[in-house]
Scaffold this motif. Structure first.
Motif, PDB file in Angstrom:
ATOM      1  N   GLU A 176       1.414   9.120  -6.163  1.00 38.71           N
ATOM      2  CA  GLU A 176       1.923  10.478  -5.992  1.00 38.71           C
ATOM      3  C   GLU A 176       2.850  10.852  -7.153  1.00 38.71           C
ATOM      4  O   GLU A 176       2.792  11.965  -7.687  1.00 38.71           O
ATOM      5  N   PHE A 177       3.688   9.898  -7.578  1.00 36.47           N
ATOM      6  CA  PHE A 177       4.581  10.132  -8.706  1.00 36.47           C
ATOM      7  C   PHE A 177       3.776  10.378  -9.982  1.00 36.47           C
ATOM      8  O   PHE A 177       4.083  11.295 -10.752  1.00 36.47           O
ATOM      9  N   GLN A 178       2.735   9.583 -10.203  1.00 29.19           N
ATOM     10  CA  GLN A 178       1.886   9.765 -11.385  1.00 29.19           C
ATOM     11  C   GLN A 178       1.187  11.118 -11.337  1.00 29.19           C
ATOM     12  O   GLN A 178       1.040  11.793 -12.369  1.00 29.19           O
ATOM     13  N   ALA A 179       0.777  11.550 -10.172  1.00 33.24           N
ATOM     14  CA  ALA A 179       0.115  12.844 -10.041  1.00 33.24           C
ATOM     15  C   ALA A 179       1.092  13.978 -10.353  1.00 33.24           C
ATOM     16  O   ALA A 179       0.725  14.971 -10.993  1.00 33.24           O
ATOM     17  N   ARG A 180       2.352  13.826  -9.911  1.00 33.92           N
ATOM     18  CA  ARG A 180       3.347  14.860 -10.225  1.00 33.92           C
ATOM     19  C   ARG A 180       3.663  14.890 -11.713  1.00 33.92           C
ATOM     20  O   ARG A 180       3.928  15.944 -12.276  1.00 33.92           O
ATOM     21  N   LEU A 181       3.635  13.755 -12.374  1.00 38.27           N
ATOM     22  CA  LEU A 181       3.896  13.730 -13.813  1.00 38.27           C
ATOM     23  C   LEU A 181       2.784  14.424 -14.590  1.00 38.27           C
ATOM     24  O   LEU A 181       3.039  15.094 -15.579  1.00 38.27           O
ATOM     25  N   GLY A 182       1.579  14.267 -14.146  1.00 48.14           N
ATOM     26  CA  GLY A 182       0.446  14.843 -14.863  1.00 48.14           C
ATOM     27  C   GLY A 182       0.153  16.286 -14.483  1.00 48.14           C
ATOM     28  O   GLY A 182      -0.643  16.946 -15.136  1.00 48.14           O
ATOM     29  N   LEU A 218       0.827  -1.204   0.000  1.00 43.66           N
ATOM     30  CA  LEU A 218       0.000   0.000   0.000  1.00 43.66           C
ATOM     31  C   LEU A 218       0.864   1.258   0.000  1.00 43.66           C
ATOM     32  O   LEU A 218       0.561   2.238  -0.705  1.00 43.66           O
ATOM     33  N   GLU A 219       1.963   1.243   0.755  1.00 35.78           N
ATOM     34  CA  GLU A 219       2.873   2.394   0.750  1.00 35.78           C
ATOM     35  C   GLU A 219       3.490   2.599  -0.635  1.00 35.78           C
ATOM     36  O   GLU A 219       3.570   3.723  -1.124  1.00 35.78           O
ATOM     37  N   ARG A 220       3.904   1.499  -1.262  1.00 34.66           N
ATOM     38  CA  ARG A 220       4.479   1.601  -2.610  1.00 34.66           C
ATOM     39  C   ARG A 220       3.442   2.109  -3.606  1.00 34.66           C
ATOM     40  O   ARG A 220       3.757   2.902  -4.503  1.00 34.66           O
ATOM     41  N   LEU A 221       2.213   1.668  -3.445  1.00 38.63           N
ATOM     42  CA  LEU A 221       1.141   2.123  -4.331  1.00 38.63           C
ATOM     43  C   LEU A 221       0.877   3.609  -4.137  1.00 38.63           C
ATOM     44  O   LEU A 221       0.685   4.354  -5.121  1.00 38.63           O
ATOM     45  N   ALA A 222       0.902   4.088  -2.887  1.00 38.80           N
ATOM     46  CA  ALA A 222       0.696   5.510  -2.630  1.00 38.80           C
ATOM     47  C   ALA A 222       1.832   6.333  -3.238  1.00 38.80           C
ATOM     48  O   ALA A 222       1.597   7.411  -3.813  1.00 38.80           O
ATOM     49  N   GLU A 223       3.073   5.844  -3.129  1.00 38.25           N
ATOM     50  CA  GLU A 223       4.208   6.557  -3.733  1.00 38.25           C
ATOM     51  C   GLU A 223       4.075   6.598  -5.249  1.00 38.25           C
ATOM     52  O   GLU A 223       4.341   7.632  -5.878  1.00 38.25           O
ATOM     53  N   ALA A 224       3.652   5.495  -5.850  1.00 36.28           N
ATOM     54  CA  ALA A 224       3.485   5.459  -7.306  1.00 36.28           C
ATOM     55  C   ALA A 224       2.380   6.407  -7.745  1.00 36.28           C
ATOM     56  O   ALA A 224       2.505   7.104  -8.761  1.00 36.28           O
TER      57      ALA A 224
END
Length: 114
Positions: free
Chosen positions: A88-94, A80-86
């Motif tokens: 967040e990363f996708q949100a920063r990319l978009g 779940l932590e890894r999914l939240a980081e991913a």
């Protein structure tokens, strides 16, 4: 032995045989009724020990299952932590870029455009 001695021992031998025929079943039934409570107590003791062993086995099994559940919960938390980081990363990319681009300055009046 003389025949006279055998005649005197015959009633004694007959009495002994009759006494054995009658006394053996009597002794057997008496022993059965005397020993039965002891045997029943031993049977109950073995059953109780069997239940204790099975309850100990159940506790060991429950401990093992609990440790497996705890490790599974830890694995799910990590995922779940890894999914939240991913995410967040996708949100920063978009996200739109907020970097200020240099603006074009108006050219001075007599300068030639480049």
């Amino acid at each position: 032995m003389s025949p006279q001695e055998l005649e005197t021992l015959a009633p004694l031998i007959g009495f002994a045989i009759c006494a054995f025929i009658i006394s053996i079943p009597v002794v057997a039934f008496s022993a059965r009724f005397a020993v039965k409570p002891v045997v029943d107590a031993l049977i109950r003791l073995r059953e109780a020990q069997g239940k204790m062993n099975s309850s100990n086995e159940m506790l060991v099994l429950q401990d093992r299952r609990l440790s497996l559940l705890e490790s599974e919960m830890q694995h799910i938390g990590t995922a779940l932590e890894r999914l939240a980081e991913a995410q967040e990363f996708q949100a920063r990319l978009g996200a739109p870029l907020s970097v200020a681009l240099p603006t074009a300055r108006p050219a001075p009046a007599g300068a030639a455009p480049e």
